[in-house]
Design an enzyme around this catalytic site. Sequence first.
Site: not given
Length: 269
Positions: A106, A113-115, A14-16, A12, A137
């Site tokens: 779940y 979330g995929a993350d 940053s993009v790493k 949400n 995280d």
Amino acid sequence: MENYGLFIDVGNTSVKIGIGVIDRLLISYTLSTNNSLSGDTLGIQLLQCINHAEQVINKDITISSCMMSSVVPTMDTLLQYACERFLLCKPHIINQDFIIPLDNHYEEQCEVGADRLVAAYAARRLFPDSKSVVSVDYGTATTFDCVTDNTYLGGLICPGIKSSLQALYTNTAKLPSIILNTASKVPIIGKNTKTSLTHGFLFGFATMTEGIYSKLINVLDGPVTFVATGGFARDMANVVCCFDAVCPDLILDGLHLLWIDCLSKSYSL
């Protein structure tokens, strides 16, 4: 020719971006999440990352495949376009094109979330000798994701450090900006607002983490490995006593491991 993979973790905030070969991640970059950018602009940013990586390793890099985890759906189409046009490869998106090889318990699997799943998978793979692993995280939210054996059990979602601080700034006048790090292992009783905020946030979230840890180890089969990741992982690990490992780029690690799995099983990437 050496296989190079591109790994994209869209959060949400940053993009790493990670670039790696079979045996390791070579380098990573962080961009701001901005879905107002065009696909062409994102493509140019990806090329800039690759060009810089080429200078660092002193080799030409041709991306053969791409794995992407995203919690921002509006970015998916933009990055897919950017990869296809500028890198000539289609990104494989977790939970759309590729399913994490964990037994997901779940209740509504599509809600995870995929993350979170990728981080949990990475923790499981990196610490195979532990009966259970927990990835913590420190991102926009603070998430605790629990795995026992090969089963993703679920987890906890708590307020994030940065988003909590931003909420405080939004609703409070005259607060100074602060840098959330400290060399102190114990909280200092602040005699100015910056110190009070810094130590209040760091040790407040540290105490939350340690409190949740003390509860989880009583409900998870042991031994349990606690892994910190995310933008504040190193800062929090300095003041939290329960972490066994710090892996700031755990999601990129997970995407890299999934890529290796696919190559070893001759999946089409």
